[in-house]
Scaffold this active site. Structure first.
Site, PDB file in Angstrom:
ATOM      1  N   CYS A 256      16.294  31.959  -8.035  1.00 45.11           N
ATOM      2  CA  CYS A 256      15.424  31.325  -7.320  1.00 45.11           C
ATOM      3  C   CYS A 256      15.589  31.061  -5.920  1.00 45.11           C
ATOM      4  O   CYS A 256      16.883  31.218  -5.633  1.00 45.11           O
ATOM      5  CB  CYS A 256      15.307  29.824  -7.829  1.00 45.11           C
TER       6      CYS A 256
ATOM      7  N   CYS B 279      18.018  25.864  -4.700  1.00 48.12           N
ATOM      8  CA  CYS B 279      18.783  26.896  -5.150  1.00 48.12           C
ATOM      9  C   CYS B 279      19.699  27.705  -3.996  1.00 48.12           C
ATOM     10  O   CYS B 279      20.939  28.034  -4.403  1.00 48.12           O
ATOM     11  CB  CYS B 279      18.061  27.895  -6.158  1.00 48.12           C
TER      12      CYS B 279
ATOM     13  N   ASP C 241      -3.533  21.617 -13.039  1.00 42.81           N
ATOM     14  CA  ASP C 241      -2.652  20.672 -12.544  1.00 42.81           C
ATOM     15  C   ASP C 241      -1.738  20.214 -13.573  1.00 42.81           C
ATOM     16  O   ASP C 241      -2.192  20.292 -14.902  1.00 42.81           O
ATOM     17  CB  ASP C 241      -3.477  19.415 -11.952  1.00 42.81           C
TER      18      ASP C 241
ATOM     19  N   ASP D  31      -9.310  13.248  -9.218  1.00 42.88           N
ATOM     20  CA  ASP D  31      -9.887  13.377 -10.735  1.00 42.88           C
ATOM     21  C   ASP D  31     -10.798  11.837 -10.716  1.00 42.88           C
ATOM     22  O   ASP D  31     -10.907  11.377  -9.589  1.00 42.88           O
ATOM     23  CB  ASP D  31      -8.839  13.136 -11.726  1.00 42.88           C
TER      24      ASP D  31
ATOM     25  N   HIS E  77      12.792  22.307  -6.379  1.00 41.65           N
ATOM     26  CA  HIS E  77      12.956  23.596  -7.270  1.00 41.65           C
ATOM     27  C   HIS E  77      11.668  23.839  -8.266  1.00 41.65           C
ATOM     28  O   HIS E  77      11.481  24.782  -8.204  1.00 41.65           O
ATOM     29  CB  HIS E  77      14.229  23.410  -7.942  1.00 41.65           C
TER      30      HIS E  77
ATOM     31  N   CYS F 148      14.380  28.938  -3.872  1.00 43.61           N
ATOM     32  CA  CYS F 148      13.941  27.553  -3.290  1.00 43.61           C
ATOM     33  C   CYS F 148      14.908  27.023  -2.308  1.00 43.61           C
ATOM     34  O   CYS F 148      16.000  27.478  -2.453  1.00 43.61           O
ATOM     35  CB  CYS F 148      13.491  26.768  -4.329  1.00 43.61           C
TER      36      CYS F 148
HETATM   37 ZN    ZN Z   1      15.378  26.681  -7.087  1.00 46.37          ZN
END
Ligand code: ZN
Length: 388
Positions: free
Chosen positions: A319, A324, A281, A93, A350, A321
């Site tokens: 999820c 998880c 973003d 930025d 996560h 990830c």
């Molecule tokens: Zn997750």
């Protein structure tokens, strides 16, 4: 267009676009979400984590990097990519937003924004040219012009003044950027560390459709590589934000990427992709993670709640990830309450996975012409209020 910068739209579904943004450090599949790496790091996680999460582009904050460790030092260390060990695309930025939101003091002159550092009180002047120079030294793939931000809700007069000044500043920023690109020898004090850097203009105009239209026309005349919608997510009601995006995005050149700055909640991503936005973003996934809030398709989960003390189920059963797959709500709650740093790391992994995976699902739906169906499904299941 610079060498190495390109944008191609591969599929369309309504106004939503599935595209490919090419930069000197690689290709970004759009619509894309950019994790925010404020001071050269996405808080609490490593660049290896970002690669594992398949983040294709991150954002760096010019204000912070300019103050510490300084753009000169980063240039001498080979530019931001080499300095932070991240070889994929980076957008920086202009530093303007942090001057307005963080600096200990600020005064806006026609010349630029004068401010005192929030770190040590030292006095600085950020001009459109200086913001271009700093980003040239950082060597991001995409630089942003310095614009004037106004607090929302701004009256029509302050909004007009800021919009018109932003256009004058954008012209100066563009002139300086092109000088550094085509004739770097004429600016021996600036070490251009990424010759393929592109520069995006920013549309301002508050919540007034008329001012937004004027800002688009004046900014597009300056022929930037692409355009951002700025000055939103600053306190206006979310429906108003959507109306401004719906009005502004279609006015921007169709063949160039459109970046909505600083937005937003997961449902914002769907609503704004639907109006033709390609880049986002926001600090929300990482900031909320550090505050113990996990985002899911149903809504936020507040991990410190007593009901999770002995809950051995994964934080988000839908999820996939790392967090998880390996850890329970009970463990994450314990880490958070104990103040363990790992809590911020696992929660951030996560939340970033959730954002990046949401963008993957959006891109896939656009390809298959089912974006509207996915958007409606998300609307029906997602709530901003804690659901767990
Ligand atoms: Zn997750």
């Amino acid at each position: 267009m610079t060498d190495g910068f390109d944008f191609r739209i591969l599929n369309r579904d309504g106004l939503a676009r599935r595209g490919e943004l090419t930069t000197p450090h690689g290709v970004v599949q759009t619509p894309a979400f950019m994790p925010v790496g404020t001071r050269g790091a996405v808080k609490s996680i490593t660049q290896r984590d970002l690669e594992d999460l398949d983040a294709e582009i991150i954002l760096g904050n010019t204000y912070h990097l300019y103050l510490k460790p300084g753009d000169g030092l980063i240039a001498r260390c080979g530019g931001l990519h080499r300095f932070i060990g991240w070889n994929r695309p980076i957008l920086t930025d202009s530093g303007g937003y942090q001057v307005y939101s963080l600096a200990a003091m600020r005064r806006i002159h026609e010349e630029g924004a004068e401010f005192r550092s929030h770190i040590d009180g030292s006095l600085h002047m950020l001009t459109p040219e200086r913001a271009a120079d700093i980003q040239a030294q950082l060597g991001s793939d995409i630089a942003m012009v310095l614009d004037e931000c106004v607090a929302s809700p701004a009256g029509p007069e302050p909004a007009r003044e800021a919009m018109e000044r932003s256009v004058r500043w954008a012209r100066r920023a563009r002139t300086r950027h092109l000088q550094l690109r085509h004739d770097p020898a004429s600016a021996p004090d600036v070490a251009v560390t990424n010759p393929g850097q592109a520069q995006f203009g920013i549309v301002q105009g508050g919540i007034s459709p008329g001012l937004r239209t004027e800002s688009v026309q004046a900014t597009v005349e300056l022929a930037f590589e692409a355009y951002a919608i700025g000055g939103l997510s600053v306190g206006e009601p979310v429906d108003v934000m959507y109306e401004v995006v719906a009005h502004t995005a279609p006015l921007l050149p169709d063949g160039r990427p459109r970046y909505l700055m600083g937005t937003g909640m997961p449902d914002d991503l769907f609503e704004c992709v639907a109006h033709g936005v390609d880049l986002f973003d926001c600090v929300l996934p990482t900031r909320n993670a550090r505050n113990g809030q996990l985002l899911t398709r149903r809504g936020p989960l507040v991990i410190k709640n007593a009901r999770y003390a002995e809950d051995v189920s994964p934080p988000d059963p839908e999820c996939s990830c790392y967090t998880c797959r390996h850890f329970s709500r009970a463990y994450l709650r314990h880490l958070f309450i104990a103040g363990e740093m790992t809590a911020a790391t696992l929660n951030s992994l996560h939340n970033l996975h959730f954002y990046l995976d949401t963008m993957r699902r959006i891109r896939e739906a656009i390809v298959f012409g089912s974006f509207e169906k996915l958007r409606q499904e998300f609307r029906q299941t997602f709530s901003r209020r804690p659901q767990y």
